[in-house]
Design a protein around this motif. Structure first.
Motif, PDB file in Angstrom:
ATOM      1  N   VAL A  69     -23.838   8.120 -65.678  1.00  0.00           N
ATOM      2  CA  VAL A  69     -23.285   6.682 -65.708  1.00  0.00           C
ATOM      3  C   VAL A  69     -24.705   5.674 -65.152  1.00  0.00           C
ATOM      4  N   PRO A  70     -24.985   4.706 -65.991  1.00  0.00           N
ATOM      5  CA  PRO A  70     -26.302   3.908 -65.619  1.00  0.00           C
ATOM      6  C   PRO A  70     -26.219   3.201 -64.179  1.00  0.00           C
ATOM      7  N   GLU A  71     -25.038   2.533 -63.873  1.00  0.00           N
ATOM      8  CA  GLU A  71     -25.158   1.832 -62.801  1.00  0.00           C
ATOM      9  C   GLU A  71     -23.691   1.769 -62.182  1.00  0.00           C
ATOM     10  N   GLY A  72     -23.402   1.184 -60.728  1.00  0.00           N
ATOM     11  CA  GLY A  72     -22.256   1.030 -60.276  1.00  0.00           C
ATOM     12  C   GLY A  72     -22.531   0.836 -58.778  1.00  0.00           C
ATOM     13  N   LEU A  73     -21.321   0.184 -58.150  1.00  0.00           N
ATOM     14  CA  LEU A  73     -21.207  -0.058 -56.821  1.00  0.00           C
ATOM     15  C   LEU A  73     -20.141   1.128 -56.243  1.00  0.00           C
ATOM     16  N   PHE A  74     -20.241   1.322 -54.932  1.00  0.00           N
ATOM     17  CA  PHE A  74     -19.486   2.382 -54.255  1.00  0.00           C
ATOM     18  C   PHE A  74     -19.035   1.622 -53.020  1.00  0.00           C
ATOM     19  N   ASN A  75     -17.782   1.821 -52.568  1.00  0.00           N
ATOM     20  CA  ASN A  75     -16.970   1.179 -51.479  1.00  0.00           C
ATOM     21  C   ASN A  75     -17.334   2.329 -50.308  1.00  0.00           C
ATOM     22  N   LYS A  76     -18.158   2.008 -49.056  1.00  0.00           N
ATOM     23  CA  LYS A  76     -18.218   2.922 -48.037  1.00  0.00           C
ATOM     24  C   LYS A  76     -17.127   3.353 -47.604  1.00  0.00           C
ATOM     25  N   ASP A  77     -15.792   2.725 -47.666  1.00  0.00           N
ATOM     26  CA  ASP A  77     -14.573   3.178 -46.877  1.00  0.00           C
ATOM     27  C   ASP A  77     -14.254   4.475 -47.450  1.00  0.00           C
ATOM     28  N   PHE A  78     -14.504   4.697 -48.741  1.00  0.00           N
ATOM     29  CA  PHE A  78     -14.056   6.015 -49.200  1.00  0.00           C
ATOM     30  C   PHE A  78     -15.198   7.012 -49.635  1.00  0.00           C
ATOM     31  N   VAL A  79     -16.352   6.988 -48.773  1.00  0.00           N
ATOM     32  CA  VAL A  79     -17.454   7.955 -48.757  1.00  0.00           C
ATOM     33  C   VAL A  79     -16.955   8.963 -47.410  1.00  0.00           C
ATOM     34  N   GLY A  80     -16.423  10.221 -47.569  1.00  0.00           N
ATOM     35  CA  GLY A  80     -16.314  11.084 -46.602  1.00  0.00           C
ATOM     36  C   GLY A  80     -17.481  11.666 -46.080  1.00  0.00           C
ATOM     37  N   GLY A  81     -18.620  11.830 -46.968  1.00  0.00           N
ATOM     38  CA  GLY A  81     -19.758  12.220 -46.304  1.00  0.00           C
ATOM     39  C   GLY A  81     -20.817  11.999 -47.354  1.00  0.00           C
ATOM     40  N   ILE A  82     -22.338  11.896 -46.890  1.00  0.00           N
ATOM     41  CA  ILE A  82     -23.315  11.564 -47.622  1.00  0.00           C
ATOM     42  C   ILE A  82     -24.699  12.135 -47.074  1.00  0.00           C
ATOM     43  N   ARG A  83     -25.531  12.508 -48.003  1.00  0.00           N
ATOM     44  CA  ARG A  83     -26.725  13.066 -47.750  1.00  0.00           C
ATOM     45  C   ARG A  83     -27.804  12.608 -48.579  1.00  0.00           C
ATOM     46  N   THR A  84     -29.110  12.750 -48.350  1.00  0.00           N
ATOM     47  CA  THR A  84     -30.156  12.297 -49.287  1.00  0.00           C
ATOM     48  C   THR A  84     -30.704  13.865 -49.757  1.00  0.00           C
ATOM     49  N   MET A  85     -30.810  13.943 -51.009  1.00  0.00           N
ATOM     50  CA  MET A  85     -31.172  15.226 -51.357  1.00  0.00           C
ATOM     51  C   MET A  85     -32.735  15.742 -50.973  1.00  0.00           C
ATOM     52  N   GLU A  86     -33.470  14.851 -50.757  1.00  0.00           N
ATOM     53  CA  GLU A  86     -34.873  15.133 -50.124  1.00  0.00           C
ATOM     54  C   GLU A  86     -34.769  14.742 -48.732  1.00  0.00           C
ATOM     55  N   PRO A  87     -35.562  15.594 -47.709  1.00  0.00           N
ATOM     56  CA  PRO A  87     -35.690  15.222 -46.280  1.00  0.00           C
ATOM     57  C   PRO A  87     -36.050  14.013 -46.302  1.00  0.00           C
ATOM     58  N   GLU A  88     -35.621  13.332 -45.353  1.00  0.00           N
ATOM     59  CA  GLU A  88     -36.227  11.836 -44.638  1.00  0.00           C
ATOM     60  C   GLU A  88     -37.105  12.178 -43.426  1.00  0.00           C
ATOM     61  N   PRO A  89     -38.310  11.230 -43.221  1.00  0.00           N
ATOM     62  CA  PRO A  89     -38.834  11.443 -42.025  1.00  0.00           C
ATOM     63  C   PRO A  89     -38.147  11.050 -40.798  1.00  0.00           C
ATOM     64  N   ALA A  90     -38.692  11.730 -39.721  1.00  0.00           N
ATOM     65  CA  ALA A  90     -37.788  11.566 -38.717  1.00  0.00           C
ATOM     66  C   ALA A  90     -37.598  10.093 -38.108  1.00  0.00           C
ATOM     67  N   PRO A  91     -36.420   9.729 -37.712  1.00  0.00           N
ATOM     68  CA  PRO A  91     -36.459   8.186 -37.319  1.00  0.00           C
ATOM     69  C   PRO A  91     -37.490   7.763 -36.184  1.00  0.00           C
ATOM     70  N   PRO A  92     -37.838   6.637 -36.025  1.00  0.00           N
ATOM     71  CA  PRO A  92     -38.658   6.181 -34.919  1.00  0.00           C
ATOM     72  C   PRO A  92     -38.085   6.191 -33.628  1.00  0.00           C
ATOM     73  N   ASP A  93     -36.813   6.487 -33.404  1.00  0.00           N
ATOM     74  CA  ASP A  93     -36.108   6.372 -32.071  1.00  0.00           C
ATOM     75  C   ASP A  93     -35.663   7.971 -31.714  1.00  0.00           C
ATOM     76  N   LEU A  94     -36.149   8.691 -32.487  1.00  0.00           N
ATOM     77  CA  LEU A  94     -35.738  10.319 -32.141  1.00  0.00           C
ATOM     78  C   LEU A  94     -36.524  10.736 -30.774  1.00  0.00           C
TER      79      LEU A  94
END
Length: 172
Positions: A69-94
């Protein structure tokens, strides 16, 4: 004082491929991320996030599969969990010294077991409060189990779970 221009705001936007868990499907898509990190986007006050290239695997009978599906919006209220497929760099406040504790997160339709990390200097009695501080909190080395559907369980390296969908959270 002037407000930032649309061009300046656009400079902080990027697309990141994600895996999204809802109560009835598992989505694969790209979402628009502000500031380069999922943590900031998923925990900001904006109720929706933009998606593109959306596919969905039904987790329960009656849920509709999607593919490309080319595009859409998703409501955060209904997200049970989410992750990026690629690792993210460590946060600056780690914090440099972290400890891990076992966590079991239960929602109405799924459960996530794994670990959460806490600064070593914090008292264990503060760990639950730290988890509940943000709407979404990170779990590591997790197993996700869908209730009521045989064989719907998988592992992944991390996930941000939605505190607002929590029935219970247990720390070991």
């Amino acid at each position: 004082m002037s407000s930032p221009t649309a061009g300046a705001l656009g400079a902080n936007l990027s697309w990141s491929k994600v895996d999204v868990l809802t109560s009835f499907e598992r989505l694969s898509a790209e979402i628009q991320i502000r500031g380069g990190r999922l943590r900031e986007t998923i925990n900001d006050p904006e109720p929706l996030f933009h998606m593109r290239n959306v596919s969905a695997e039904p987790l329960v009978p009656g849920a509709v599969p999607l593919s490309g599906v080319p595009e859409g919006l998703f409501n955060k209220d209904f997200v049970g969990g989410i992750r990026t497929m690629e690792p993210e760099p460590a946060p600056p406040d780690l914090v440099a010294e972290m400890i891990r504790r076992y966590v079991m997160f239960q929602a109405t339709t799924f459960m996530v077991t794994g670990a959460a990390e806490f600064p070593k200097a914090t008292e264990p009695t503060m760990h639950t409060e730290i988890l509940m501080k943000s709407r979404f909190f990170a779990m590591l080395d997790v197993t996700i189990t869908i209730f009521g559907v045989n064989g719907k369980s998988w592992t992944q390296p991390n996930i941000w779970v939605n505190r607002d969908l929590m029935l219970a959270v247990f720390l070991g």
